[in-house]
Design a protein around this motif. Sequence first.
Motif, short mmCIF file in Angstrom:
data_model
loop_
_atom_site.label_atom_id
_atom_site.label_comp_id
_atom_site.label_asym_id
_atom_site.label_seq_id
_atom_site.Cartn_x
_atom_site.Cartn_y
_atom_site.Cartn_z
N PHE A 265 19.94 37.81 36.46
CA PHE A 265 18.88 37.34 35.58
C PHE A 265 18.81 35.82 35.55
CE2 PHE A 265 17.72 35.77 31.34
CZ PHE A 265 16.40 36.22 31.28
N THR A 266 19.95 35.17 35.39
CA THR A 266 19.94 33.71 35.32
C THR A 266 19.53 33.08 36.66
OG1 THR A 266 22.32 33.64 35.84
CG2 THR A 266 21.68 33.66 33.51
N LEU A 267 19.89 33.74 37.76
CA LEU A 267 19.48 33.23 39.07
C LEU A 267 17.97 33.29 39.22
CD1 LEU A 267 20.40 32.12 41.80
CD2 LEU A 267 20.68 34.47 42.60
N GLU B 16 30.43 29.60 33.72
CA GLU B 16 30.20 28.84 34.95
C GLU B 16 29.28 29.65 35.85
OE1 GLU B 16 29.76 26.43 37.66
OE2 GLU B 16 30.87 28.13 38.46
N LEU B 17 28.02 29.21 35.96
CA LEU B 17 27.00 30.02 36.62
C LEU B 17 27.22 30.13 38.12
CD1 LEU B 17 23.75 28.86 34.78
CD2 LEU B 17 25.00 31.00 34.51
N PRO C 4 26.20 23.71 41.65
CA PRO C 4 26.49 23.24 40.28
C PRO C 4 26.06 21.79 40.09
CG PRO C 4 28.50 23.51 41.57
CD PRO C 4 27.40 24.12 42.38
N ASP C 5 25.76 21.44 38.84
CA ASP C 5 25.25 20.11 38.53
C ASP C 5 26.23 19.01 38.92
OD1 ASP C 5 22.93 21.20 37.54
OD2 ASP C 5 23.66 21.28 35.47
N ALA D 54 28.41 33.40 42.89
CA ALA D 54 29.23 33.60 44.09
C ALA D 54 29.93 34.96 44.05
CB ALA D 54 30.26 32.47 44.21
N SER D 55 30.38 35.38 42.86
CA SER D 55 31.01 36.69 42.73
C SER D 55 30.01 37.81 43.01
CB SER D 55 31.59 36.85 41.32
OG SER D 55 30.58 36.93 40.34
#
Length: 289
Positions: A36-38, A97-98, A139-140, A103-104
Amino acid sequence: MSTAAATLPISDVRRTPVPLILGGLAFLIAFGEPLFTLGRDWWTDPDAGHGLLLFPIAIWLAWKAGIEPEKRPMPRLGMALLVASILLRFVSGLAAELFTMRASLIGAAIGLILYTIGPLQLKRWWLSILLICLSVPLPDVLLGTLALPLQLKASQWGAALLKLRHVPVRLSGNVINLPGRSLFVTEACSGLRSLTALLALGLLIGGMWLRRPWLRVLLVAAAIPVAMMLNAVRIFLTGFFVYFVDPRLAEGVMHLTEGWAIFCVAFLILAAFAWLLANLEARVRKAPA
């Protein structure tokens, strides 16, 4: 009569997609949040918008490649990777940690492929897998680490090009000082977006046009200097128009149009290089041994 009646339900159970449905539901429950976040970031974040293009292309390429007929499943390795990915998913979820969560997700998908079909399927779907990996936003912290040197290098090259055109320039970090005007090469102007897009295009073109792995690597590597140089050209053009024409040309629609035009030029250069490599590869194949 009773034997036939007893075997029919077993055959029907084997044909039902119940295990597949249950497995899919378990996967969605475990990895629903990263999915969802992706998708949300693809839709809302300009730095991640390339995923809206890469992911459908990756799915189409996987569908076109099909399923490997010679199945050699590796259940132990697949299960180990799946368990490790699930553990990583929940540990990264606790840390919010998005990138690690996403990656998982990819690791779990690869584990399922290894468990059910085997490494030959990964080889068949290698291009789709790499495109999906490129569609995951970095990541930022890493983005900031990459963007800063790109900003400084683009500023240096842009200022050098302006000096070649006899434009009075004073460079201070990522700020190009012109008479009566200063140009700030921000993180958005570092060229990181165009570099990411060109790397993905180089990977896609190389995977479809070229056969030798080292030629594919060469094409993808060529995207880096092309993106950096043309981003410097963009900064030069902005400074040139600001100094000689109108300072308002550094803003608004003109600035965006200039960026799209430069990216199209970069893509044409990359496509031309890929065409040269494809012709070279064809000549080598036709050459007598």
